[in-house]
Design a protein around this motif. Structure first.
Motif, PDB file in Angstrom:
ATOM      1  N   VAL A   1       0.843  -1.197   0.000  1.00 43.06           N
ATOM      2  CA  VAL A   1       0.000   0.000   0.000  1.00 43.06           C
ATOM      3  C   VAL A   1       0.878   1.248   0.000  1.00 43.06           C
ATOM      4  CG1 VAL A   1      -1.877  -1.168   1.218  1.00 43.06           C
ATOM      5  CG2 VAL A   1      -0.176   0.127   2.524  1.00 43.06           C
TER       6      VAL A   1
ATOM      7  N   LEU B   1      -8.261   3.002   0.773  1.00 35.92           N
ATOM      8  CA  LEU B   1      -8.621   2.023   1.798  1.00 35.92           C
ATOM      9  C   LEU B   1      -9.032   2.693   3.106  1.00 35.92           C
ATOM     10  CD1 LEU B   1      -5.754  -0.596   1.280  1.00 35.92           C
ATOM     11  CD2 LEU B   1      -8.056  -0.619   0.303  1.00 35.92           C
TER      12      LEU B   1
ATOM     13  N   SER C   1      -4.497   1.299  -2.046  1.00 29.48           N
ATOM     14  CA  SER C   1      -4.060  -0.036  -2.453  1.00 29.48           C
ATOM     15  C   SER C   1      -3.141   0.086  -3.661  1.00 29.48           C
ATOM     16  CB  SER C   1      -5.277  -0.903  -2.803  1.00 29.48           C
ATOM     17  OG  SER C   1      -5.878  -0.423  -4.007  1.00 29.48           O
TER      18      SER C   1
END
Length: 660
Positions: free
Chosen positions: A308, A380, A374
């Motif tokens: 990430v 996220l 992501s």
């Protein structure tokens, strides 16, 4: 064809959430957004964002023009807003040539200096492919056949409605915050066979969220993004409770979840639940300018993948810090934050994404947002922190007039560019000293200070010591001096004030007869110095506490018993700066040195001065003491005593004593 275009505005569970539906290929679509005119007129900009995109800005409107420098390239040349949007409050967005990929959630926000004025408006846009033309022609042919068939279907539907075990429950909407648990409820009254399969799926992406089959959960059949985050009750077929618990919710969990019960491939039951994941409210942290650092907190609970991207952004959408591929990315952050930010080691493993901002400045005040993307650029998690950097309290410097010079201190740990301007001013806004272009600028300072000032350090920007030396200080120099650091654009970077108190070098002396009604010990300090200081008067010879003023009032319980009821200060002394003390019924035992000390809230001594009080005993006082009758009342004292009083009438600027 206009007849084929559908634009539907629906309320979706929130008064600010609208749904807009349009066919692909239309000329344009309007995303509506209205705010009160007083809100828009006080705003500095309005922004349309699409949260699910990594580069989320769709359109940014300023007071007089658009700012499309940070616009997502997908929308280049396709968006527009009214030129008077911020004047009228109509912040609606026109999107030209809508495509299926434009479908998503759009937010409209009115901003003032980078901060939202109110809750953003939300518009859900759905762009679908237009239906083919031939069904319309076919429909005209088949209408005579459809009507009888529709009557038959209606009968079948009425019959199936009575079959509770095959009834499809209505969908519902649930809302939850980030990193929380949410229950997607589904309870049924149907008697279900033991060999059915229960599947929870995401309708918008056809993702398998949870599978219950053969009497147990099947984690191997669910999407990896949901593994370890879902749970159903024990023995759901017996309890008839097919609800699903989803843990550690992410922004990407937004969507419609459908539970389907199947047997031998045939659907028995089905229910849908729409899940909304709210962005968390911002934390507020305060720090005083000049402190070493400030922490912007953000701790997570979900297990995040190692691929990430963690991105902290600040006011004006500046990139404050970027963590990507397991490393910090200083080349991707704004120049003004380089070398000033730090995240803890291995933040994804510790789940602590907090950011340390070093050497906070007043200009660092604003909203900071941490977003986790992501590898595909989906958002996220997101959290905002409001940082408030305040100017420190005034520092006080005291000295006597005989000193050759005094330093007005100001040290900073901030890394300052070489092109800043350092400017010291007095309360009348006169320029006391100017340091610019790497040297002093005597031609820019007030004539009254020329030849009397110099920077304490020869290279102040390198060392961070911006202190000023003032030569030949005099009583009239007592004032509040302010140092301000400006960048080349004129923006204020740093500021500090120093209160200078210059006192006369002698100690005042007063003589008063014992028969006087009262005597006053004078002490003048700068008005409105600080409201949380403590003023203490002491008798040094006996070490007795004569009078205490603290927390905005007289403190009789803190003074010595001999002085209770005999001392008094003027009303609101800190506002007026007059902390003089009146001592009633002076007695020869009151003679001695009296000291007045001013302390700050931390107990540090700010100011202090002393005076000598001499109380003389007259012959009449001696005779009165020897007589058996009571001492004469003060108000009936002999006129002859008034002619023999010896008082000090010197006009002392800061401290003196006189009889009342």
């Amino acid at each position: 064809m206009k007849l084929l275009m559908m634009i539907v505005l629906l309320l979706l569970g929130s008064q600010h959430a609208l749904g807009v539906e349009v066919y692909e290929g239309e000329e344009s679509v309007l995303l509506p957004c209205q705010v009160p005119a007083d809100v828009s007129s006080s705003s500095t900009s309005a922004v349309w964002d699409r949260d699910e995109l990594k580069k989320s800005t769709v359109h940014l409107r300023l007071k007089s023009s658009d700012d499309l420098n940070d616009q997502n390239s997908h929308y280049h040349g396709r968006t527009s807003m009214r030129v008077d949007a911020l004047q009228t409050g109509d912040l609606s967005l026109t999107l030209r040539k809508p495509t299926v990929s434009d479908s998503g959630t759009y937010t409209c926000t009115a901003l003032k200096d980078g901060q939202a004025q109110r809750q953003p408006g939300v518009v859900h846009l759905k762009v679908t492919e237009p239906p083919p033309v031939w069904p319309i022609v076919l429909l005209a042919v088949l209408v005579p056949l459809i009507i009888p068939a529709a009557a038959f279907v209606l009968c079948v539907c009425c019959a199936s409605k009575r079959m509770k075990d095959r009834q499809v429950p209505q969908s519902e909407v649930v809302e939850v915050g980030q990193q929380e648990s949410v229950l997607l409820s589904f309870q049924t009254t149907a008697n279900l066979p033991r060999d059915v399969t229960v599947q929870w799926t995401r309708s918008d992406s056809n993702t398998m969220v949870h599978v219950y089959e053969s009497g147990k959960d099947q984690p191997g059949k669910q999407d990896p993004g949901y593994r370890g985050r879902t749970k159903m009750n024990e023995d759901p077929l017996r309890t008839r409770d097919l609800s699903l618990t989803l843990k550690d919710t992410l922004l990407t969990d937004r969507g419609v979840y459908t539970c389907t019960v199947k047997k031998d491939g045939h659907m028995l039951l089905q229910k849908s639940v729409a899940l909304k994941v709210k962005e968390s409210l911002p934390d507020i942290v305060e720090v005083t300018e000049g402190e070493e650092s400030v922490l912007l907190p953000f701790k997570t609970t979900p297990d995040l993948p190692q691929d990430v991207t963690v991105e902290w952004t600040g006011p004006k959408h500046m990139k404050v810090h970027v963590y990507e591929r397991g490393n910090n990315q200083p080349d991707k952050q704004d120049q003004g934050y380089r070398g000033r930010t730090e995240m803890k080691k291995d933040p994804l493993s510790t789940k602590d994404l907090s950011l340390t901002l070093k050497d906070p400045l007043v200009t660092d005040s604003g909203v900071y947002t941490c977003t986790i993307y992501s590898k595909d650029g989906d958002k996220l998690l997101q959290k905002s922190v409001t940082v408030r950097v305040t100017v420190p309290h005034t520092e006080v410097v005291g000295l006597t007039q005989e000193k050759e010079s005094v330093d007005l201190p100001f040290k900073t740990t901030a890394v300052l560019p070489q092109d800043v301007t350092v400017e010291w001013t007095d309360p009348k806004h006169r320029k006391v000293h100017v340091y610019e272009s790497g040297k002093d600028q005597p031609d820019k300072q007030d004539p009254g200070y020329r030849g009397r000032t110099e920077m304490k350090d020869k290279d102040p920007l390198r060392t961070g010591d911006l202190s000023l030396t003032l030569k030949y200080p005099n009583v009239i120099d007592s004032a509040v001096y302010t140092c301000t650091v400006y960048n080349k654009g004129g923006d204020k970077l740093l500021q500090k004030s120093v209160t200078l108190i210059v006192r006369t070098p002698w100690m005042a002396i007063v003589e008063v007869t014992q028969r006087e009604e009262s005597v006053q010990l004078r002490f003048q300090i700068p008005p409105d110095l600080l409201q949380d200081v403590t003023v203490e008067w002491k008798h040094l010879d006996s070490n007795k506490m004569v009078h205490v003023y603290a927390s905005g009032k007289y403190q009789p319980d803190k003074q010595d018993q001999d002085y209770r009821g005999r001392t008094e200060m003027k009303e609101d002394p800190l506002r007026t700066g007059d902390v003089s003390l009146t001592l009633k019924d002076p007695h020869f035992t009151d003679s001695g040195v009296y000291t007045c000390t001013v302390y700050n809230k931390d107990g540090k001594k700010l100011l202090e001065d002393s005076a000598i009080l001499r109380v003389r005993v007259t012959l009449m006082d001696t005779m009165a003491e020897m007589l058996p009758h009571p001492r004469p009342h003060k108000h009936r004292r002999a006129q002859s005593d008034l002619g023999h009083r010896n008082r000090n009438h010197e006009d002392v600027p800061l401290m003196g004593v006189q009889s009342a």
